[in-house]
Design a protein around this motif. Structure first.
Motif, PDB file in Angstrom:
ATOM      1  N   GLU A   1       0.820  -1.207   0.000  1.00 43.16           N
ATOM      2  CA  GLU A   1       0.000   0.000   0.000  1.00 43.16           C
ATOM      3  C   GLU A   1       0.861   1.267   0.000  1.00 43.16           C
ATOM      4  O   GLU A   1       0.633   2.203  -0.762  1.00 43.16           O
ATOM      5  N   GLY A   2       1.873   1.273   0.855  1.00 41.63           N
ATOM      6  CA  GLY A   2       2.728   2.449   0.965  1.00 41.63           C
ATOM      7  C   GLY A   2       3.488   2.729  -0.318  1.00 41.63           C
ATOM      8  O   GLY A   2       3.592   3.872  -0.765  1.00 41.63           O
ATOM      9  N   GLN A   3       4.011   1.669  -0.920  1.00 40.16           N
ATOM     10  CA  GLN A   3       4.759   1.843  -2.172  1.00 40.16           C
ATOM     11  C   GLN A   3       3.841   2.362  -3.273  1.00 40.16           C
ATOM     12  O   GLN A   3       4.208   3.239  -4.052  1.00 40.16           O
ATOM     13  N   ARG A   4       2.649   1.812  -3.318  1.00 39.59           N
ATOM     14  CA  ARG A   4       1.711   2.207  -4.381  1.00 39.59           C
ATOM     15  C   ARG A   4       1.323   3.674  -4.236  1.00 39.59           C
ATOM     16  O   ARG A   4       1.256   4.422  -5.215  1.00 39.59           O
ATOM     17  N   GLN A   5       1.085   4.102  -3.007  1.00 38.40           N
ATOM     18  CA  GLN A   5       0.678   5.494  -2.796  1.00 38.40           C
ATOM     19  C   GLN A   5       1.791   6.458  -3.210  1.00 38.40           C
ATOM     20  O   GLN A   5       1.557   7.431  -3.918  1.00 38.40           O
TER      21      GLN A   5
END
Lengths: 249, 184
Positions: B120-124
């Motif tokens: 999630e963090g990488q995608r954001q």
């Protein structure tokens, strides 16, 4: 290859995203010129970025979106499919360009006899000069200005340090507006740069010119000294085969 | 005159919010890959932004401020639905790109699937940088994480995409056929 400098992946990402200050960029340009692996990594990162941008150009329609809100609906499907096709070809082509190996290097010279003003700059790069290819595919004047700033910075750097360099700015898609007489936001600056730096070439893409004509009925009138090449993507691939550093602005 | 100014400012801010809808939707969709949910998140974001618009001190920071609200709405949604819906297991929904339509659309689908598999963090981080062109500093503010974390997440995200996508495209036939035919 003994001159390789260790540059972190984070730094290369920052370079691709335009997050470095001028001095850092200059150092990286020098490193890139000496390090094929680093050039390949930058190219791959750029391809990833392009692919992500392409993948979200067209989205399922937002029910609350305004009609002109930039989330295109089904009516423009043909248009956006062609846009996606171009983006895919560009992003993938840029990467695959690295994989092709040294081949097909002579067509440019063979067919360049009719070229005006930039024959030397477009000849196949087989000398020991540093070669940097800038790529502009957006009509955003701010980005275009950044492109000119960056290539001028590189030209100044190599002039100051007495090193040989060849710089090419290739435009396709919306980027062609920079080199069109009717739309260029910086025609005087481009002419001045051409006069000052003989090792600089401005290139645009025949496919884009044709598309302007067929889709918008617009005939592109180019600034003097602009070199027209059949396919921007093919030119990018070719340049990379020849060892040019590729920088998308 | 003050009353007119208030109305004018109010109308301007409403217009600005409306103009941001498409950008918010694009990023929301890239985070959740679900059109209906993305739409809900954008609506919620715009409502909150409109209510809090007087809290925005620096108009230049408006876009980053909007996306930080979106990020909060997104986090709130998955906090509320943690027991029933795991962000890492969200099914990719794509109404307009049937797999058989064209090769290009298949590639779009592949890229979206690859993005959906990132954490999630990488995608954001990656979508805020790549789709909206935010600087690392702005992303740091939007997501309330240190800039070093922004850089490391982005680096890992792109490395993961490289692994998943580029090696696959490299093997595709037909990509070596683009050759230069003519120079004017």
């Amino acid at each position: 290859m003994n001159d390789k400098i260790n540059v972190s992946d984070e730094m290369l990402n920052a370079f691709v995203d335009g997050q470095l200050v001028t001095e850092e960029k200059e150092q990286l340009y020098v490193s890139l010129a000496k390090d094929d692996d680093m050039k390949k990594t930058v190219c791959e990162l750029r391809s990833c970025k392009d692919l992500v941008q392409m993948a979200y150009q067209q989205l399922p329609e937002s029910s609350g979106g305004s009609s002109d809100g930039g989330v295109p609906g089904g009516n423009g499907a043909r248009h956006w499919i062609s846009g996606i096709a171009a983006s895919v070809l560009l992003a993938v082509g840029v990467f695959v360009g690295w994989q092709l190996g040294p081949m097909q290097t002579n067509e440019v010279i063979h067919s360049a006899s009719g070229m005006r003003g930039a024959t030397n700059a477009l000849a196949v790069a087989d000398d020991d000069s540093t070669k940097v290819l800038f790529h502009l595919n957006t009509r955003n004047p701010e980005v275009a200005r950044e492109a000119l700033d960056e290539l001028e910075g590189v030209l100044k750097f190599y002039k100051r340090t007495g090193q040989k360099a060849r710089i090419e700015l290739i435009t396709n898609g919306g980027g062609i507006d920079l080199l069109r007489r009717e739309t260029s936001p910086y025609p005087d600056r481009i002419l001045a740069l051409q006069k000052k730096y003989k090792n600089l070439t401005f290139v645009t893409c025949q496919n884009t010119i044709d598309r302007l004509k067929s889709e918008q009925g617009v005939t592109a009138h180019l600034l003097p000294g602009t070199v027209v090449i059949d396919s921007g993507v093919a030119q990018i691939m070719r340049r990379q085969q020849e060892g040019w550093a590729y920088i998308q602005v | 005159m003050e009353i007119f100014d208030i109305f004018r400012r109010s109308r301007e801010s409403r217009n600005q919010l409306e103009e941001s809808r498409a950008r918010l939707y694009r990023v929301a969709f890239s985070w959740c890959h679900n059109a209906a949910l993305a739409d809900d998140l954008v609506q919620e974001t715009l409502i909150k932004a409109y209510r809090k618009s007087d809290q925005l001190r620096d108009p230049k920071a408006g876009q980053a401020w909007l996306f930080s609200i979106l990020s909060n709405c997104y986090n709130d949604h998955f906090r509320r639905n943690r027991e029933t819906e795991d962000i890492d297991n969200v099914t990719l929904v794509d109404d307009t790109t049937p797999e058989t339509e064209t090769d290009q659309l298949q590639i779009v689908d592949k890229v979206r699937r690859a993005v959906a598999t990132l954490s999630e963090g990488q995608r954001q981080v990656m979508t805020l940088v790549d789709l909206e062109g935010f600087s690392y500093n702005e992303v740091s503010d939007i997501l309330s994480i240190p800039i070093g974390t922004v850089m490391s997440r982005l680096c890992r995200a792109r490395n993961a995409l490289k692994e998943r996508l580029l090696t696959e495209f490299e093997k595709q036939p037909g990509l070596q056929e683009a050759i230069l035919r003519r120079v004017k």
